[in-house]
Each structure stands twice: as structure tokens, then as C-alpha cells.
Design a protein around this motif. Structure first.
Motif, PDB file in Angstrom:
ATOM      1  N   UNK A   1      -3.924   6.420   7.315  1.00  0.00           N
ATOM      2  CA  UNK A   1      -4.045   4.928   7.814  1.00  0.00           C
ATOM      3  C   UNK A   1      -2.438   4.254   7.481  1.00  0.00           C
ATOM      4  N   UNK A   2      -1.610   4.771   6.395  1.00  0.00           N
ATOM      5  CA  UNK A   2      -0.518   3.888   6.162  1.00  0.00           C
ATOM      6  C   UNK A   2       0.541   4.393   7.091  1.00  0.00           C
ATOM      7  N   UNK A   3       0.796   5.781   7.499  1.00  0.00           N
ATOM      8  CA  UNK A   3       2.056   6.091   8.218  1.00  0.00           C
ATOM      9  C   UNK A   3       1.550   6.228   9.460  1.00  0.00           C
ATOM     10  N   UNK A   4       0.220   6.356  10.119  1.00  0.00           N
ATOM     11  CA  UNK A   4      -0.038   6.172  11.526  1.00  0.00           C
ATOM     12  C   UNK A   4      -0.375   4.768  12.047  1.00  0.00           C
ATOM     13  N   UNK A   5      -1.668   4.662  11.413  1.00  0.00           N
ATOM     14  CA  UNK A   5      -2.373   3.227  11.938  1.00  0.00           C
ATOM     15  C   UNK A   5      -1.367   1.943  11.779  1.00  0.00           C
ATOM     16  N   UNK A   6      -0.970   1.727  10.535  1.00  0.00           N
ATOM     17  CA  UNK A   6      -0.229   0.476  10.535  1.00  0.00           C
ATOM     18  C   UNK A   6       1.140   0.339  11.407  1.00  0.00           C
ATOM     19  N   UNK A   7       1.886   1.625  11.478  1.00  0.00           N
ATOM     20  CA  UNK A   7       2.942   1.657  12.378  1.00  0.00           C
ATOM     21  C   UNK A   7       2.474   1.112  13.880  1.00  0.00           C
ATOM     22  N   UNK A   8       1.173   1.841  14.295  1.00  0.00           N
ATOM     23  CA  UNK A   8       0.638   1.576  15.499  1.00  0.00           C
ATOM     24  C   UNK A   8       0.591   0.126  15.891  1.00  0.00           C
TER      25      UNK A   8
ATOM     26  N   UNK B   1       0.828  -1.090  -0.078  1.00  0.00           N
ATOM     27  CA  UNK B   1       0.031  -0.068  -0.153  1.00  0.00           C
ATOM     28  C   UNK B   1       0.809   1.109   0.038  1.00  0.00           C
ATOM     29  N   UNK B   2       2.421   1.173  -0.054  1.00  0.00           N
ATOM     30  CA  UNK B   2       2.990   2.251  -0.009  1.00  0.00           C
ATOM     31  C   UNK B   2       2.763   3.469  -0.960  1.00  0.00           C
TER      32      UNK B   2
ATOM     33  N   UNK C   1      -0.021   4.250  -2.050  1.00  0.00           N
ATOM     34  CA  UNK C   1      -1.202   4.903  -1.812  1.00  0.00           C
ATOM     35  C   UNK C   1      -2.639   4.027  -2.277  1.00  0.00           C
ATOM     36  N   UNK C   2      -2.269   2.910  -2.822  1.00  0.00           N
ATOM     37  CA  UNK C   2      -3.060   2.222  -3.386  1.00  0.00           C
ATOM     38  C   UNK C   2      -2.772   0.541  -3.342  1.00  0.00           C
ATOM     39  N   UNK C   3      -3.891  -0.422  -3.429  1.00  0.00           N
ATOM     40  CA  UNK C   3      -3.497  -1.795  -3.609  1.00  0.00           C
ATOM     41  C   UNK C   3      -4.248  -2.100  -4.881  1.00  0.00           C
ATOM     42  N   UNK C   4      -3.346  -2.702  -5.708  1.00  0.00           N
ATOM     43  CA  UNK C   4      -3.831  -3.274  -7.200  1.00  0.00           C
ATOM     44  C   UNK C   4      -4.460  -4.405  -7.118  1.00  0.00           C
ATOM     45  N   UNK C   5      -4.897  -4.971  -8.262  1.00  0.00           N
ATOM     46  CA  UNK C   5      -5.447  -6.287  -8.260  1.00  0.00           C
ATOM     47  C   UNK C   5      -4.567  -7.209  -7.873  1.00  0.00           C
ATOM     48  N   UNK C   6      -3.360  -7.201  -8.729  1.00  0.00           N
ATOM     49  CA  UNK C   6      -2.301  -8.089  -8.441  1.00  0.00           C
ATOM     50  C   UNK C   6      -1.695  -8.104  -6.902  1.00  0.00           C
TER      51      UNK C   6
END
Length: 314
Positions: free
Chosen positions: A266-273, A125-126, A128-133
């Protein structure tokens, strides 16, 4: 419109809970017929069953993405909110009720999977998005994880539980529960999108704080019930299995249907938390007797700090 949507959201979450209870009950009746171990039932069967709300929300949101209505915030927020609620609120609360212990080899193996799953989600997700692959990669990793667990499962010597019938009634309960989950998922996703638009706030924020906690009710119910029956490994196994699933499968499934957008917060606060809190919990399990009441209060403290930070975003 907003009051009606709030009522629909409450009805949707209640339906997710009811459908999950029916599904888990049916699945356990079938699974215990084959005499699977208590820990395996918690780690795989119950974790998958109790995560049906998150999976239902993810698939429903992915289908809305195909129709041109982006619901990425609902998918990601629900997944992340569920992980934090389970590792923080549910585990902390059950730790106040009873000493939670795990074998050290399990802490190392499953802890590595938990932290690895969080790191993998961060990497895909780095941008900014998660592709189908990338979604397929997340789903594949989870399937491999379950297959490895199943291959390592041994039939226990003890007698199976009372729910060992596994007859046609159990299948009816199971299918009925799945149907309720599907309908409730549609209600939940639609109402969250409408509420977010009405109040002009992030869908992800509502999903993290409300749906994430609401869809964790099955895990809370299962864990508390297991603690009261003095089956702590069933309780902890359910929480850990659910967190591995929530990290990989909902976002992975949604992304295979339609690309999922990932908000920077969500990427830079929530996931590291999540990574930090999971690491702390694993340290408690590995270096001490387990999660005792003082450690449980610390875990709950982290959860409430997280909630306070998220509320400041309103």
C-alpha cells in the motif's frame, strides 16, 4: 461462516450508504439555513457527510485495535480504496456525463493540498506504521485545512435552496443517520476481518476493492445528482473535499486510538499511484478546458488498470 459474513458485509455497506444519505440530507438542511455557498457545501459539508462510512470504519477498527485485534488493513485499505475510487471511478464517470471545470486558482490551491496530503501520509507511514502522535498530526492538519476554508467562506448573494428549514426534523434525520452509520461500521469491520481470515487473504485487499468502492457510493450519488442539476462545482468540490479527508482523517483518527500498521504494498504502490492519478487529473483541469469525455475515459482507464493489478494479488 463465510457466507454469513458476506451477507453481513453487504448489509453493513448498505447501512453505511443509508445512514450517510440521511446524515447528508439533515446536514444540508441545517447548513443551507445559513446560506453557505454551493462550492463550500460540496467541499466541506457534503465531503465530511459522505465520508462518514470511512470514518465509521476507521473508528471501529481503531477500537478493535485497543482490544488486541489488529484491523489496520481495514482502515488503510478503506481509506486508500475510497480515494482511488473517487478520483478515478467517480470523477471519470461524472466527466463522461458533463464537462467538469474549475478555476485555475482553485486547481493550484486545492491541488497543492491534495498532493501534499498524499505526500504527508507517505512520510508518516514510511516506517511501516502510523503512531498516535503521527495520527494526531494528520487530524490536526485536516482541522487546520477546514478552519482555513471556513474563514475564507463568503455568504453568497443567491437565495438558499429548498432544504433551508434546518428545524428539529432535520436534526432528527441527522442523528438517526449517524446512529445507522455507527452500527453499520461495526458490521462492516467485523465481517471483513472474518472473511479475510476464512479465505486467508489480506484484509487490506478486501478493503481496497470492496469497502473502498462501496463507501464511495455516497460520493457517486451526490456527484451524479449534482451533474444532473448542472451544479458541476458542487460535484467536483465534493470529490476533492472527500479525497483530502480520506487521505488524512480516517487513518489519523484510527491511529490516535491505536497504532495503525501500513503494508509495504500500500505504501510503495497504492500511494504513488494516487499521487500520479491526482497529478494527471489536476493537469487536465489546469491546462485544458476541463475534464472532457476523452480525459474522463483516460481517468477511468487508470482506475480499471489499478483494479486489475489489485485483483492479481488474490
Amino acid at each position: 461462516m463465510a457466507p454469513m459474513d458476506i451477507l453481513l458485509l453487504i448489509a453493513g455497506i448498505a447501512g453505511l450508504w443509508l445512514g450517510t444519505e440521511l446524515t447528508v440530507g439533515g446536514a444540508l438542511a441545517v447548513a443551507r439555513r445559513h446560506r453557505l455557498s454551493e462550492f463550500f457545501v460540496g467541499l466541506v459539508i457534503l465531503s465530511i457527510g459522505s465520508d462518514l462510512p470511512e470514518l465509521g470504519v476507521a473508528i471501529g477498527a481503531g477500537l478493535k485495535g485497543l482490544m488486541g485485534r489488529d484491523a489496520s488493513g481495514v482502515v488503510v485499505g478503506t481509506s486508500i480504496g475510497s480515494v482511488v475510487a473517487q478520483i478515478g471511478f467517480v470523477l471519470g464517470l461524472t466527466g463522461l456525463m458533463h464537462l467538469l471545470t474549475l478555476p485555475r486558482d482553485f486547481v493550484v490551491k486545492q491541488g497543492t493540498v491534495l498532493l501534499g496530503a498524499t505526500a504527508l501520509l507517505f512520510l508518516v507511514a514510511f516506517d511501516g506504521s502510523v503512531s498516535r502522535t503521527e495520527g494526531l498530526i494528520l487530524v490536526t492538519i485536516y482541522v487546520i485545512y477546514v478552519v482555513i476554508l471556513m474563514n475564507g467562506e463568503n455568504v453568497p448573494d443567491q437565495q438558499p435552496g429548498q432544504l433551508a428549514s434546518g428545524d428539529w426534523k432535520s436534526w432528527i434525520v441527522l442523528i438517526s443517520g449517524l446512529g445507522i452509520v455507527v452500527i453499520s461500521s461495526e458490521l462492516t469491520v467485523t465481517s471483513v476481518i472474518n472473511i479475510a481470515h476464512y479465505f486467508q487473504i489480506s484484509e487490506a485487499l478486501i478493503a481496497v476493492l470492496i469497502i473502498g468502492l462501496g463507501t464511495s457510493l455516497p460520493e457517486l450519488s451526490i456527484s451524479v445528482s449534482a451533474i444532473l442539476k448542472k451544479k458541476t462545482q458542487l460535484s467536483v468540490g465534493n470529490i476533492i473535499g472527500s479525497n483530502v479527508l480520506d487521505t488524512l482523517l480516517p487513518i489519523g483518527l484510527a491511529a490516535t486510538i491505536s497504532a495503525v500498521r501500513f503494508e509495504p504494498q500500500l505504501l510503495f504502490f497504492d500511494l504513488p499511484f494516487i499521487f500520479l492519478l491526482t497529478s494527471l487529473v489536476l493537469v487536465f483541469f489546469y491546462t485544458r478546458r476541463g475534464v472532457t469525455r476523452p480525459e474522463a475515459w483516460i481517468i477511468l482507464g487508470f482506475y480499471f488498470v489499478y483494479v486489475a493489478v489489485k485483483l492479481l494479488q488474490f
